[in-house]
Design a protein around this motif. Sequence first.
Motif, mmCIF file in Angstrom:
data_model
loop_
_atom_site.group_PDB
_atom_site.id
_atom_site.type_symbol
_atom_site.label_atom_id
_atom_site.label_comp_id
_atom_site.label_asym_id
_atom_site.label_seq_id
_atom_site.Cartn_x
_atom_site.Cartn_y
_atom_site.Cartn_z
ATOM 1 N N LEU A 169 81.382 81.544 51.676
ATOM 2 C CA LEU A 169 80.625 80.444 52.275
ATOM 3 C C LEU A 169 81.341 79.256 52.995
ATOM 4 O O LEU A 169 80.922 78.283 53.192
ATOM 5 N N ASN A 170 82.703 79.465 53.347
ATOM 6 C CA ASN A 170 83.437 78.570 53.828
ATOM 7 C C ASN A 170 83.758 77.345 53.142
ATOM 8 O O ASN A 170 84.111 76.169 53.485
ATOM 9 N N ARG A 171 83.521 77.331 51.702
ATOM 10 C CA ARG A 171 83.365 76.180 50.957
ATOM 11 C C ARG A 171 84.107 76.469 49.439
ATOM 12 O O ARG A 171 84.854 75.692 48.874
ATOM 13 N N PHE A 172 83.946 77.609 49.090
ATOM 14 C CA PHE A 172 84.399 77.898 47.802
ATOM 15 C C PHE A 172 85.460 78.946 47.894
ATOM 16 O O PHE A 172 85.368 79.860 48.454
ATOM 17 N N ARG A 173 86.615 78.866 46.777
ATOM 18 C CA ARG A 173 87.753 79.773 46.893
ATOM 19 C C ARG A 173 87.617 80.484 45.546
ATOM 20 O O ARG A 173 87.482 79.849 44.446
ATOM 21 N N ILE A 174 87.655 81.758 45.436
ATOM 22 C CA ILE A 174 87.329 82.599 44.317
ATOM 23 C C ILE A 174 88.874 82.548 43.558
ATOM 24 O O ILE A 174 89.631 83.147 44.059
ATOM 25 N N LEU A 175 88.987 81.843 42.646
ATOM 26 C CA LEU A 175 90.567 81.899 41.882
ATOM 27 C C LEU A 175 90.603 83.189 40.934
ATOM 28 O O LEU A 175 91.660 83.804 40.825
ATOM 29 N N LYS A 176 89.709 83.530 40.126
ATOM 30 C CA LYS A 176 90.010 84.550 39.239
ATOM 31 C C LYS A 176 88.497 85.359 38.946
ATOM 32 O O LYS A 176 87.433 84.613 38.558
ATOM 33 N N VAL A 177 88.611 86.519 38.863
ATOM 34 C CA VAL A 177 87.373 87.082 38.528
ATOM 35 C C VAL A 177 87.573 88.069 36.933
ATOM 36 O O VAL A 177 88.459 88.831 37.070
ATOM 37 N N GLY A 178 86.716 87.632 36.219
ATOM 38 C CA GLY A 178 86.768 88.067 34.810
ATOM 39 C C GLY A 178 85.682 88.985 34.496
ATOM 40 O O GLY A 178 84.881 89.387 35.288
ATOM 41 N N ASN A 179 85.849 89.460 33.058
ATOM 42 C CA ASN A 179 84.633 90.226 32.686
ATOM 43 C C ASN A 179 83.449 89.584 32.708
ATOM 44 O O ASN A 179 82.402 90.389 32.542
ATOM 45 N N ALA A 180 83.446 88.452 32.171
ATOM 46 C CA ALA A 180 82.186 87.647 31.874
ATOM 47 C C ALA A 180 82.052 86.144 32.716
ATOM 48 O O ALA A 180 81.056 85.871 32.756
ATOM 49 N N SER A 181 82.942 86.046 33.300
ATOM 50 C CA SER A 181 82.764 84.933 34.345
ATOM 51 C C SER A 181 83.751 85.031 35.533
ATOM 52 O O SER A 181 84.719 85.879 35.547
ATOM 53 N N ILE A 182 83.466 84.029 36.617
ATOM 54 C CA ILE A 182 84.333 83.795 37.629
ATOM 55 C C ILE A 182 84.799 82.518 37.623
ATOM 56 O O ILE A 182 83.851 81.413 37.508
ATOM 57 N N GLU A 183 86.208 82.135 37.951
ATOM 58 C CA GLU A 183 86.726 80.926 38.078
ATOM 59 C C GLU A 183 86.703 80.654 39.551
ATOM 60 O O GLU A 183 87.128 81.571 40.415
ATOM 61 N N TYR A 184 86.016 79.430 40.204
ATOM 62 C CA TYR A 184 86.132 79.125 41.539
ATOM 63 C C TYR A 184 86.532 77.640 41.819
ATOM 64 O O TYR A 184 86.681 76.778 40.713
ATOM 65 N N GLU A 185 87.006 77.242 42.985
ATOM 66 C CA GLU A 185 87.422 75.869 43.379
ATOM 67 C C GLU A 185 86.996 75.476 44.670
ATOM 68 O O GLU A 185 86.697 76.265 45.349
ATOM 69 N N GLU A 186 86.194 74.260 44.635
ATOM 70 C CA GLU A 186 85.563 73.790 45.968
ATOM 71 C C GLU A 186 86.718 73.491 46.833
ATOM 72 O O GLU A 186 87.710 72.441 46.420
ATOM 73 N N ILE A 187 86.727 73.753 47.953
ATOM 74 C CA ILE A 187 88.161 73.728 48.878
ATOM 75 C C ILE A 187 88.137 72.379 49.392
ATOM 76 O O ILE A 187 89.323 71.787 49.400
ATOM 77 N N SER A 188 87.034 71.483 49.765
ATOM 78 C CA SER A 188 87.385 70.259 50.041
ATOM 79 C C SER A 188 87.555 69.233 48.995
ATOM 80 O O SER A 188 88.316 68.102 49.221
ATOM 81 N N SER A 189 87.156 69.314 47.796
ATOM 82 C CA SER A 189 87.611 68.333 46.731
ATOM 83 C C SER A 189 88.770 68.889 45.732
ATOM 84 O O SER A 189 89.247 67.992 45.155
ATOM 85 N N GLY A 190 88.683 70.173 45.623
ATOM 86 C CA GLY A 190 89.918 70.725 44.547
ATOM 87 C C GLY A 190 89.312 70.604 43.273
ATOM 88 O O GLY A 190 90.068 71.119 42.453
ATOM 89 N N ARG A 191 87.829 70.413 42.972
ATOM 90 C CA ARG A 191 87.295 70.499 41.671
ATOM 91 C C ARG A 191 87.126 71.849 41.376
ATOM 92 O O ARG A 191 86.740 72.759 42.244
ATOM 93 N N ARG A 192 87.232 72.221 40.161
ATOM 94 C CA ARG A 192 87.211 73.583 39.531
ATOM 95 C C ARG A 192 86.143 73.820 38.818
ATOM 96 O O ARG A 192 85.500 72.724 37.991
#
Length: 180
Positions: free
Chosen positions: A143-166
């Motif tokens: 959605l031009n806003r979030f970068r997917i960092l890691k796809v796990g078996n039970a969750s995904i880790e993502y980062e907001e591109i504009s602020s760098g918060r994870r």
Amino acid sequence: MKQKREIAILAVLIAMAVIVWYFQRLQPAGTAVTLAPGEKYQLLAVDNPSLHWPELKAAQRTEYQSTGRNIFSMMAPPPPVVTPPPTPEVTGPKIDLPPPPPPPPTLPVKFFGFGTVPNDIRRRAFLTDGEDVFIVGEGEVLLNRFRILKVGNASIEYEEISSGRRNTAPLEEQPASPST
């Protein structure tokens, strides 16, 4: 002749041993050790051998004061209740605390699955927003806003591109759609 002489010496030695043993038996067991004639007697190193009357009388005047504990019981008494002293009001300049950090970003979509492509080692996350389904790989933008960092078996880790918060999003089960 030599043998008779040796027997005579042996008899004299045995007689001397018997005499020494006899005189040792006559002497009482708790006798004091005597000093050699040239030695001088040393007194004990005591400053004042007389009684210290003031200390003795002070010790006799002391009375036992109980702490409330039964000395015949192994159980310790409960600790005394300590009330903290009241804190004085502090007047002066007030220090403004920094604002709390912003809350972690939330995904506007639901993570409902993952998979892989046969020729690629990166995992792909399946995300939905109502009727829309997004398939996003690790390192890609959603959605031009979030970068997917890691796809796990039970969750995904993502980062907001504009602020760098994870943050992480858990895997959510989707109810089965009614079959038509």
